[in-house]
Write a protein that holds these residues in place. Structure first.
Motif, mmCIF file in Angstrom:
data_model
loop_
_atom_site.group_PDB
_atom_site.id
_atom_site.type_symbol
_atom_site.label_atom_id
_atom_site.label_comp_id
_atom_site.label_asym_id
_atom_site.label_seq_id
_atom_site.Cartn_x
_atom_site.Cartn_y
_atom_site.Cartn_z
ATOM 1 N N MET A 1 1.020 -1.057 -0.003
ATOM 2 C CA MET A 1 -0.005 0.009 -0.099
ATOM 3 C C MET A 1 0.696 1.299 0.146
ATOM 4 N N ASN A 2 0.470 2.141 -0.923
ATOM 5 C CA ASN A 2 1.453 3.249 -1.067
ATOM 6 C C ASN A 2 0.790 4.472 -0.111
ATOM 7 N N ALA A 3 1.854 5.325 0.569
ATOM 8 C CA ALA A 3 1.338 6.083 1.825
ATOM 9 C C ALA A 3 1.120 7.569 1.042
ATOM 10 N N SER A 4 0.296 8.100 1.289
ATOM 11 C CA SER A 4 0.116 9.368 0.792
ATOM 12 C C SER A 4 0.999 10.375 1.626
ATOM 13 N N PRO A 5 1.230 11.649 0.756
ATOM 14 C CA PRO A 5 2.196 12.765 1.706
ATOM 15 C C PRO A 5 1.515 13.128 2.958
ATOM 16 N N THR A 6 0.199 12.884 3.180
ATOM 17 C CA THR A 6 -0.342 13.206 4.447
ATOM 18 C C THR A 6 -0.292 12.148 5.638
ATOM 19 N N THR A 7 0.049 11.008 5.034
ATOM 20 C CA THR A 7 0.109 9.612 5.828
ATOM 21 C C THR A 7 1.260 9.858 6.839
ATOM 22 N N PRO A 8 1.071 9.824 8.110
ATOM 23 C CA PRO A 8 2.417 9.649 8.838
ATOM 24 C C PRO A 8 2.816 8.389 8.750
ATOM 25 N N SER A 9 4.444 8.716 8.875
ATOM 26 C CA SER A 9 5.257 7.577 8.539
ATOM 27 C C SER A 9 6.282 7.336 9.592
ATOM 28 N N VAL A 10 6.783 5.969 9.465
ATOM 29 C CA VAL A 10 7.773 5.611 10.597
ATOM 30 C C VAL A 10 9.000 6.248 10.155
ATOM 31 N N THR A 11 9.697 7.021 11.110
ATOM 32 C CA THR A 11 10.874 7.742 10.759
ATOM 33 C C THR A 11 12.168 6.930 10.555
ATOM 34 N N GLU A 12 13.188 7.254 10.224
ATOM 35 C CA GLU A 12 14.270 6.292 10.098
ATOM 36 C C GLU A 12 14.969 6.129 11.194
ATOM 37 N N ALA A 13 15.075 7.175 12.213
ATOM 38 C CA ALA A 13 15.324 6.863 13.493
ATOM 39 C C ALA A 13 14.573 5.668 14.192
ATOM 40 N N ALA A 35 -10.316 10.619 14.653
ATOM 41 C CA ALA A 35 -10.180 12.246 14.883
ATOM 42 C C ALA A 35 -9.350 12.959 13.868
ATOM 43 N N ILE A 36 -8.041 12.268 13.628
ATOM 44 C CA ILE A 36 -7.387 12.545 12.632
ATOM 45 C C ILE A 36 -7.705 12.351 11.204
ATOM 46 N N LEU A 37 -8.206 11.228 10.795
ATOM 47 C CA LEU A 37 -8.788 11.031 9.692
ATOM 48 C C LEU A 37 -10.123 12.133 9.118
ATOM 49 N N ASP A 38 -10.633 12.363 10.327
ATOM 50 C CA ASP A 38 -11.810 13.460 10.147
ATOM 51 C C ASP A 38 -11.690 14.821 10.205
ATOM 52 N N ASP A 39 -10.172 15.086 10.118
ATOM 53 C CA ASP A 39 -9.705 16.619 10.416
ATOM 54 C C ASP A 39 -10.111 17.273 11.666
ATOM 55 N N GLU A 40 -10.313 16.333 12.992
ATOM 56 C CA GLU A 40 -10.668 16.956 14.056
ATOM 57 C C GLU A 40 -9.970 16.853 15.356
ATOM 58 N N ALA A 41 -8.736 16.435 15.011
ATOM 59 C CA ALA A 41 -7.876 16.009 16.173
ATOM 60 C C ALA A 41 -7.049 17.147 16.507
ATOM 61 N N THR A 42 -6.748 17.390 17.801
ATOM 62 C CA THR A 42 -6.082 18.593 18.264
ATOM 63 C C THR A 42 -4.635 18.656 17.766
ATOM 64 N N ASP A 43 -3.912 19.555 17.750
ATOM 65 C CA ASP A 43 -2.222 19.323 17.542
ATOM 66 C C ASP A 43 -1.640 18.363 18.725
ATOM 67 N N ALA A 44 -2.083 18.398 19.777
ATOM 68 C CA ALA A 44 -1.663 17.770 21.004
ATOM 69 C C ALA A 44 -1.725 16.064 20.471
ATOM 70 N N GLU A 47 0.558 15.105 17.455
ATOM 71 C CA GLU A 47 1.797 14.766 18.018
ATOM 72 C C GLU A 47 2.029 13.528 18.843
ATOM 73 N N HIS A 48 0.927 13.446 19.692
ATOM 74 C CA HIS A 48 0.975 12.000 20.286
ATOM 75 C C HIS A 48 0.963 10.794 19.409
ATOM 76 N N PHE A 49 0.070 10.837 18.378
ATOM 77 C CA PHE A 49 -0.007 10.025 17.565
ATOM 78 C C PHE A 49 1.122 9.500 16.790
ATOM 79 N N ASP A 54 5.780 5.779 15.710
ATOM 80 C CA ASP A 54 7.060 5.413 15.574
ATOM 81 C C ASP A 54 7.309 4.097 16.443
ATOM 82 N N LYS A 55 6.603 3.389 17.278
ATOM 83 C CA LYS A 55 6.897 2.556 17.998
ATOM 84 C C LYS A 55 5.750 1.251 18.221
ATOM 85 N N CYS A 56 4.611 1.630 17.522
ATOM 86 C CA CYS A 56 3.414 0.606 17.596
ATOM 87 C C CYS A 56 2.741 0.174 16.256
ATOM 88 N N ILE A 57 3.132 -0.929 16.057
ATOM 89 C CA ILE A 57 2.821 -1.718 14.727
ATOM 90 C C ILE A 57 1.208 -1.849 14.544
#
Length: 96
Positions: A1-13, A35-44, A47-49, A54-57
């Motif tokens: 599955m290809n990720a879109s530019p807005t899809t959070p991805s796992v960083t190299e670190a 909430a993220i997919l519905d554009d209703e999530a807060t910035d916090a 960021e938490h997600f 980065d660590k939860c499959i």
């Protein structure tokens, strides 16, 4: 599955870290994913997600699946305006 530019991805670190194969708070994560997919999530929440992804499959997989489903539905559903007569009927029943 290809990720879109807005899809959070796992960083190299994060790829060097040990990934979790189970999520202890999956129900809460699913609420944030929605909430993220519905554009209703807060910035916090976003960021938490990002940090969690980065660590939860299971969260990564759930996000990608839910995004895929939402994108597919958006492509399949024809958006049509509600006829004025139906709108007036609904509004009159709500107001009575």
């Amino acid at each position: 599955m290809n990720a879109s530019p807005t899809t959070p991805s796992v960083t190299e670190a994060a790829q060097d870290k040990v990934m979790k194969h189970t999520c202890d708070h999956h129900a809460q994560c699913m609420k944030v994913i929605q909430a993220i997919l519905d554009d209703e999530a807060t910035d916090a929440e976003k960021e938490h997600f990002r940090v969690n992804m980065d660590k939860c499959i299971p969260c990564i997989e759930s996000y990608r699946l839910e995004k895929c489903i939402k994108d597919s539905l958006n492509q399949k559903i024809a958006k049509k305006p509600c006829p004025e007569s139906i709108l007036n009927t609904i509004l009159s029943k709500i107001n009575s």
